[in-house]
Each structure stands twice: as C-alpha cells, then as structure tokens.
Write an enzyme that holds these catalytic residues in place. Structure first.
Site, PDB file in Angstrom:
ATOM      1  N   SER A  95      -1.037   7.608   2.336  1.00 17.41           N
ATOM      2  CA  SER A  95      -1.810   8.856   2.422  1.00 17.41           C
ATOM      3  C   SER A  95      -2.779   8.696   3.588  1.00 17.41           C
ATOM      4  CB  SER A  95      -2.617   9.086   1.145  1.00 17.41           C
ATOM      5  OG  SER A  95      -1.800   9.044   0.016  1.00 17.41           O
ATOM      6  N   LYS A 170      -0.851  16.415   0.548  1.00 17.01           N
ATOM      7  CA  LYS A 170      -1.487  15.336  -0.231  1.00 17.01           C
ATOM      8  C   LYS A 170      -3.011  15.532  -0.298  1.00 17.01           C
ATOM      9  CE  LYS A 170      -2.095  11.268  -2.168  1.00 17.01           C
ATOM     10  NZ  LYS A 170      -1.777  10.965  -3.562  1.00 17.01           N
ATOM     11  N   LYS A 238     -11.612   7.620   0.998  1.00 18.16           N
ATOM     12  CA  LYS A 238     -10.821   7.793   2.225  1.00 18.16           C
ATOM     13  C   LYS A 238     -10.128   9.148   2.241  1.00 18.16           C
ATOM     14  CE  LYS A 238      -6.776   6.493   1.757  1.00 18.16           C
ATOM     15  NZ  LYS A 238      -5.435   6.970   1.428  1.00 18.16           N
TER      16      LYS A 238
HETATM   17  P1  NAD Z   1      -3.319  -1.242  -1.939  1.00 23.97           P
HETATM   18  O1  NAD Z   1      -4.609  -1.512  -1.267  1.00 23.97           O
HETATM   19  O2  NAD Z   1      -3.066  -1.788  -3.310  1.00 23.97           O
HETATM   20  O3  NAD Z   1      -2.104  -1.759  -1.006  1.00 23.97           O
HETATM   21  C1  NAD Z   1      -2.067  -1.674   0.393  1.00 23.97           C
HETATM   22  C2  NAD Z   1      -1.293  -2.866   0.934  1.00 23.97           C
HETATM   23  O4  NAD Z   1      -1.218  -2.786   2.365  1.00 23.97           O
HETATM   24  C3  NAD Z   1      -1.977  -4.214   0.612  1.00 23.97           C
HETATM   25  O5  NAD Z   1      -1.037  -5.089   0.008  1.00 23.97           O
HETATM   26  C4  NAD Z   1      -2.434  -4.729   1.991  1.00 23.97           C
HETATM   27  O6  NAD Z   1      -2.436  -6.119   2.093  1.00 23.97           O
HETATM   28  C5  NAD Z   1      -1.381  -4.103   2.906  1.00 23.97           C
HETATM   29  N1  NAD Z   1      -1.757  -3.995   4.309  1.00 23.97           N
HETATM   30  C6  NAD Z   1      -2.910  -3.514   4.846  1.00 23.97           C
HETATM   31  N2  NAD Z   1      -2.846  -3.521   6.197  1.00 23.97           N
HETATM   32  C7  NAD Z   1      -1.619  -4.009   6.511  1.00 23.97           C
HETATM   33  C8  NAD Z   1      -0.944  -4.236   7.749  1.00 23.97           C
HETATM   34  N3  NAD Z   1      -1.504  -3.968   8.923  1.00 23.97           N
HETATM   35  N4  NAD Z   1       0.322  -4.732   7.700  1.00 23.97           N
HETATM   36  C9  NAD Z   1       0.922  -5.013   6.518  1.00 23.97           C
HETATM   37  N5  NAD Z   1       0.343  -4.816   5.324  1.00 23.97           N
HETATM   38  C10 NAD Z   1      -0.925  -4.321   5.328  1.00 23.97           C
HETATM   39  O7  NAD Z   1      -3.130   0.340  -1.924  1.00 23.97           O
HETATM   40  P2  NAD Z   1      -2.175   1.241  -2.846  1.00 23.97           P
HETATM   41  O8  NAD Z   1      -2.917   1.655  -4.053  1.00 23.97           O
HETATM   42  O9  NAD Z   1      -0.835   0.592  -2.960  1.00 23.97           O
HETATM   43  O10 NAD Z   1      -2.074   2.554  -1.911  1.00 23.97           O
HETATM   44  C11 NAD Z   1      -1.263   2.616  -0.760  1.00 23.97           C
HETATM   45  C12 NAD Z   1      -1.286   4.048  -0.253  1.00 23.97           C
HETATM   46  O11 NAD Z   1      -0.783   4.917  -1.278  1.00 23.97           O
HETATM   47  C13 NAD Z   1      -2.699   4.555   0.092  1.00 23.97           C
HETATM   48  O12 NAD Z   1      -2.645   5.386   1.208  1.00 23.97           O
HETATM   49  C14 NAD Z   1      -3.085   5.323  -1.162  1.00 23.97           C
HETATM   50  O13 NAD Z   1      -4.047   6.332  -0.874  1.00 23.97           O
HETATM   51  C15 NAD Z   1      -1.750   5.900  -1.577  1.00 23.97           C
HETATM   52  N6  NAD Z   1      -1.627   6.222  -2.997  1.00 23.97           N
HETATM   53  C16 NAD Z   1      -2.079   5.351  -3.952  1.00 23.97           C
HETATM   54  C17 NAD Z   1      -1.957   5.700  -5.304  1.00 23.97           C
HETATM   55  C18 NAD Z   1      -2.472   4.803  -6.407  1.00 23.97           C
HETATM   56  O14 NAD Z   1      -2.597   5.269  -7.548  1.00 23.97           O
HETATM   57  N7  NAD Z   1      -2.765   3.535  -6.138  1.00 23.97           N
HETATM   58  C19 NAD Z   1      -1.370   6.917  -5.664  1.00 23.97           C
HETATM   59  C20 NAD Z   1      -0.872   7.750  -4.683  1.00 23.97           C
HETATM   60  C21 NAD Z   1      -1.007   7.396  -3.342  1.00 23.97           C
END
Ligand code: NAD
Length: 296
Positions: A95, A170, A238
């Site tokens: 997102s 979104k 964010k």
């Molecule tokens: P998270 O922080 O658990 O996971 C993000 C991952 O990205 C981490 O494992 C981190 O180490 C990795 N990362 C960061 N920078 C990186 C890079 N340069 N190269 C490789 N890996 C890298 O976040 P999440 O909850 O999994 O969310 C991910 C996305 O999905 C976000 O944009 C969030 O807004 C969206 N989202 C999350 C949810 C939820 O309920 N958690 C629901 C819908 C959407």
C-alpha cells in the site's frame, strides 16, 4: 510458474505460502534474514537480492511497507530493475502513495518492464485464508494475464483503472477502516462507562446496521486487551498520511481522517506504533477513564 516474492512480513509470508499451495515456485528476498528462513522452511528458494529475484523470475511480487521501500527494492542498487528482462511483470501489492506507483511505473516502462499496483485489504487472517480483496491499477491486459496469480491470494481482484488506481482505492479503504475503528472505540467507551457490559453491546448490535467487518474483527481484540498486530499503528499512520497528502493535492478536505490521524500520532508517541490499530480503543479508554476490556 516461478514467481519472485520480495517482502515477507506479516502479509507477505502467508501470501507466498498460498502461491506455493496453488502450485507456483517462490524465489524469496527480504532484508530480514529470519523472514526468508521462514519461507524457505515452507518450500521456497531464497535469493541474495531483489536483482537476483528478478534475474530468476519473469513475474515479481513486492509486498513492502511504503513508497520509499518499494523505490529502494525496485529502482535502487541491486534492485528489481537491475535484474529484470524486458517483458517481465512487477506486481506491487504494497500500500503506497498513488503518485509513487506512477513514478515507479515510469521507470519500469523505460526498461520495458510491465507493472501493476495491486494493494490488498483483509489483513493477516484473510492473507492466511487466501481471501484478500485485491484492487488493481495498470494496463487491463496485464491485469488479465496475472489474474490467476492474484486469485491464488484473494477472493476478489477488481480492476480499478490506470496505474495508481489500485492505491487510490486502497486509500479509500484505509480511511473507512480507521474511522470505523475510532467510531467503535468511541461508542464502546460511552456504553461501557454508562454501565453496560461491552460484550452485551457487541452481541446486541453486531447484526444490525452498525455491524461491520471491522467491528467483528476488532471488538474481540479490544475485549481481550490483545493488541498484537495485525495491522500496525505505524502502517496506518503511513496510509492516512498518503490519504491526507492526496486530499490536499486535489482539494478534498478529510476532516474525520485528520482527527483519527491525531489519535494515531498520540499512540505512536506513547510507544504503541507497533501495536494493532485496534489500540485506538486504548486512547479512548484513557480519555474516558474506563476499561473496555472484559473482566477475567
Ligand atoms: P511488515 O512490516 O510486516 O512487512 C514488510 C516486510 O518488508 C518486512 O519483512 C521487511 O523486512 C521487508 N522489507 C522492507 N524493506 C525492504 C527492502 N528494501 N527489500 C526487501 N524487503 C524489505 O508489513 P506488512 O504488515 O506485511 O504490510 C506490507 C504492506 O501491506 C504494507 O504496505 C501494508 O500497509 C499493507 N497491508 C498490510 C495489512 C496488514 O494487516 N498487516 C493489510 C493490508 C495491507
């Protein structure tokens, strides 16, 4: 099909697992080693960089926190565009700001790499079940080509328009979810302090017009005083930042969003940034001097 998966956090892990269940091979990369080890334990291969993922796979998924992370992983040194062949497809499921999607798309286009933005809604439980709602922007023909891949992770994948349209959709989703959690928290602080058992309030109203997916998912967490994420406060900050920025640029006042943003900022300042966004209830508990959680 061999699919690259970059970003194996709360959401990326179960999404990659569901792709493997659907018969795809996964080549995974994350900057956190233990996240890669987890998915390798489930049958994926690991790669040492985003570039290496793109060298091995013609379809690459990114599931990263925000715009700067996607820019680093795709446009940065040893990023996706350093390794991808022309004709490869990048599916960014993070997102991020719709404007950032457009900027990344423009860089991909220069290398002949196709890109769609395909953020998701549903949170971790629906990522595990493979029932996410997926909203997509980009070329319709690319959406059609990757539709079956998306459907391995979601119960719906809806084409919303040109690049950035997925992330615009979104933003609408995130405004509604944030305001809904705040409304639930405010109402439960009121009814609990007025003397009614919050469990009874939940049971009485969840099937009526006030009921919602948010209420069903978050009230049990609030009653249990369980704020393990789920969806972190910092990630919702964010998203609301991206919504407010977009609103300011196109002249749409987001009055309620800016109020909930202040609540989230206060929770962040108190060290709750890594807690679930249902912790908005904690803010109300404090200002109303009431505990909404159920007695043991
Ligand atoms: P998270 O922080 O658990 O996971 C993000 C991952 O990205 C981490 O494992 C981190 O180490 C990795 N990362 C960061 N920078 C990186 C890079 N340069 N190269 C490789 N890996 C890298 O976040 P999440 O909850 O999994 O969310 C991910 C996305 O999905 C976000 O944009 C969030 O807004 C969206 N989202 C999350 C949810 C939820 O309920 N958690 C629901 C819908 C959407």
């Amino acid at each position: 099909m061999k699919i690259g998966f970059i970003g194996l956090g709360i959401m990326g892990k179960p999404m990659a697992v569901n792709l493997m269940k659907a018969g795809h091979e996964i080549v995974a990369y994350d900057i956190v080693e233990e996240n890669v080890s987890y998915i390798v334990g489930k049958g994926a291969q690991s790669a040492p960089s985003a570039k290496s993922v793109a060298e091995q796979c013609r379809t690459i998924i990114t599931m990263l926190p925000n715009s700067p992370h996607v820019k680093t992983a795709v446009l940065g040194k040893d990023g996706v565009l350093d390794g991808a062949e022309a004709g490869s497809i990048l599916i960014d499921m993070s997102s991020i700001a719709p404007l950032a999607s457009k900027e990344i798309y423009a860089e991909c286009e220069k290398k002949g790499v196709e890109m769609i933005d395909a953020p998701v809604s549903g949170g971790e439980p629906k990522a595990v079940d493979g029932t996410l709602s997926i909203m997509v922007g980009g070329k319709k023909e690319i959406f059609d080509r990757v539709y079956d891949i998306l459907k391995a992770m979601g119960s719906s994948a809806v084409y919303c328009g040109e690049i950035g349209a997925g992330n615009t959709t979104k933003l609408a989703n995130q405004v509604i979810v944030a305001l809904n959690i705040a409304a639930v928290s405010e109402a439960f602080a009121l009814s609990t302090k007025a003397g009614v058992d919050p469990r009874k309030v939940f049971d009485a109203i969840r099937g009526g017009l006030a009921g919602s997916t948010v209420m069903d998912a978050k009230v049990p967490m609030i009653l249990a005083n369980n704020y393990n994420p789920g969806f972190k406060i910092d990630l919702h900050i964010k998203d609301l930042n991206n919504a407010l920025d977009t609103g300011h640029k196109i002249g749409v006042p987001l009055l309620l969003t800016s109020s909930v943003m202040e609540i989230l900022q206060k929770l962040h300042a108190e060290g709750c940034g890594q807690e679930d966004h249902s912790a908005i209830a904690k803010f109300y508990e404090k200002i109303a001097d009431v505990s909404i959680s159920e007695k043991e």
